[in-house]
Design a protein around this motif. Sequence first.
Motif, PDB file in Angstrom:
ATOM      1  N   ARG A 152      32.675  -4.817  13.976  1.00 41.49           N
ATOM      2  CA  ARG A 152      31.314  -5.049  13.464  1.00 41.49           C
ATOM      3  C   ARG A 152      30.586  -6.086  14.306  1.00 41.49           C
ATOM      4  NH1 ARG A 152      28.298  -8.430  10.672  1.00 41.49           N
ATOM      5  NH2 ARG A 152      29.965  -9.989  10.513  1.00 41.49           N
ATOM      6  N   LEU A 153      31.275  -7.163  14.651  1.00 36.49           N
ATOM      7  CA  LEU A 153      30.639  -8.209  15.452  1.00 36.49           C
ATOM      8  C   LEU A 153      30.313  -7.719  16.858  1.00 36.49           C
ATOM      9  CD1 LEU A 153      32.827 -11.262  14.340  1.00 36.49           C
ATOM     10  CD2 LEU A 153      30.448 -10.801  13.713  1.00 36.49           C
ATOM     11  N   THR A 160      29.548  -0.189  22.104  1.00 37.39           N
ATOM     12  CA  THR A 160      29.996   1.027  21.427  1.00 37.39           C
ATOM     13  C   THR A 160      31.446   0.831  20.998  1.00 37.39           C
ATOM     14  OG1 THR A 160      28.518   2.413  22.743  1.00 37.39           O
ATOM     15  CG2 THR A 160      30.369   3.510  21.647  1.00 37.39           C
ATOM     16  N   VAL A 161      31.695   0.929  19.706  1.00 37.13           N
ATOM     17  CA  VAL A 161      33.013   0.588  19.164  1.00 37.13           C
ATOM     18  C   VAL A 161      33.672   1.825  18.553  1.00 37.13           C
ATOM     19  CG1 VAL A 161      34.278  -0.853  17.525  1.00 37.13           C
ATOM     20  CG2 VAL A 161      32.222  -1.750  18.660  1.00 37.13           C
ATOM     21  N   VAL A 162      34.913   2.076  18.957  1.00 34.21           N
ATOM     22  CA  VAL A 162      35.743   3.092  18.318  1.00 34.21           C
ATOM     23  C   VAL A 162      37.075   2.451  17.974  1.00 34.21           C
ATOM     24  CG1 VAL A 162      34.645   5.036  19.489  1.00 34.21           C
ATOM     25  CG2 VAL A 162      36.670   3.956  20.495  1.00 34.21           C
ATOM     26  N   PHE A 175      31.383   0.877  13.685  1.00 30.42           N
ATOM     27  CA  PHE A 175      32.244   1.767  14.458  1.00 30.42           C
ATOM     28  C   PHE A 175      31.580   3.131  14.616  1.00 30.42           C
ATOM     29  CE2 PHE A 175      35.212  -1.444  13.523  1.00 30.42           C
ATOM     30  CZ  PHE A 175      36.410  -1.236  14.182  1.00 30.42           C
ATOM     31  N   LYS A 176      31.708   3.696  15.799  1.00 33.35           N
ATOM     32  CA  LYS A 176      31.255   5.058  16.023  1.00 33.35           C
ATOM     33  C   LYS A 176      32.225   6.043  15.379  1.00 33.35           C
ATOM     34  CE  LYS A 176      30.043   8.258  19.763  1.00 33.35           C
ATOM     35  NZ  LYS A 176      29.978   8.412  21.258  1.00 33.35           N
ATOM     36  N   ALA A 177      33.523   5.725  15.425  1.00 34.72           N
ATOM     37  CA  ALA A 177      34.545   6.608  14.853  1.00 34.72           C
ATOM     38  C   ALA A 177      35.874   5.875  14.803  1.00 34.72           C
ATOM     39  CB  ALA A 177      34.694   7.890  15.679  1.00 34.72           C
ATOM     40  N   VAL A 178      36.778   6.351  13.936  1.00 29.80           N
ATOM     41  CA  VAL A 178      38.162   5.899  13.917  1.00 29.80           C
ATOM     42  C   VAL A 178      39.047   7.124  14.086  1.00 29.80           C
ATOM     43  CG1 VAL A 178      40.014   4.865  12.558  1.00 29.80           C
ATOM     44  CG2 VAL A 178      37.735   3.872  12.496  1.00 29.80           C
TER      45      VAL A 178
END
Length: 314
Positions: A152-153, A160-162, A175-178
């Motif tokens: 989140r941070l 871009t976070v996955v 998050f874009k996806a897990v």
Amino acid sequence: MVPPQDAENADWPGRLEAALPGVRVLRPEGDAGEVIAQADAAYGVLPEELLAHAARLRWLQAPQAGPAPEFYYPALVEHPVTVTNMRDTYTDHVAAHTLALVLAMARGLPRYLEDQQTAQWAPDWDPGSVLPLGEASALIIGAGAVGAEVGRLLAEFGTTVVGVDARITQAPKGFKAVHPVEALEQLLPEADIVVLTVPHTPATEGLVDAALLQHFKPTALFVNVGRGPTVRLDDLTEALEQGRLKGAALDVFETEPLPPNHPLWARPDVLITPHVAGAGPHAAERRFAVLLENTRRFLAGDPLINQVDKAQRF
């Protein structure tokens, strides 16, 4: 209930009894076996020799978010006792520390700290010396409480976070996806930042080894704030020496303390902190809050929070 034993928490028994009149706290003085034999619940580390006396025990509250592997010995795993831990009591501290490590590495601060020691004025204006977070991709290995907050941070910086996780399937905020853990090798080549937050379990021990490091992007930054035994330090050192990683920031280590002659200490592309990511205020109060809430639930017959899969250790 058997109370905690360290001085920091000496007032917990009285506070529990005052808050929950139905609780009688047993002090483990004298014969600990006789005391545990009377207990329905316990807090702390329960040695195997005492477990044999714990005929009434139904709940054990671990004193840490991720106790040492020997906490979950085979007899305890097989025992019907429910184990809970202290996870999510210092998520904010670990996430803030992780961001500090990422930002320091992304902006090349270790080099400037080294220059400061010798009063060197050596600005680096090479655009490649900086990782712009707004253009970067981060892979969070472990999307639990800490991993979710780190993601989140990072997303607030435009990253871009996955994530990958063995249990979580719904993407946390930012998050874009897990993805499932099986997708890890496919995702690593796209990640500019790899953050490891997973606990030490049989499944995660040695997770980051020579084979997995082959899939990292050579320009990637690697951060470990989870548990030291999840990363093979010799393999990580070799990857750095061979230029297969841009840098690493580590708060936890396969061997702690990290030996003073270990080559990682001398590497300018490595930032080391001595297992302090969880440091911060209110730790004792947060742990007591978990113990109090779980004791309240135990008395009411409600499901306990932070339950552990003993076989998996988390």
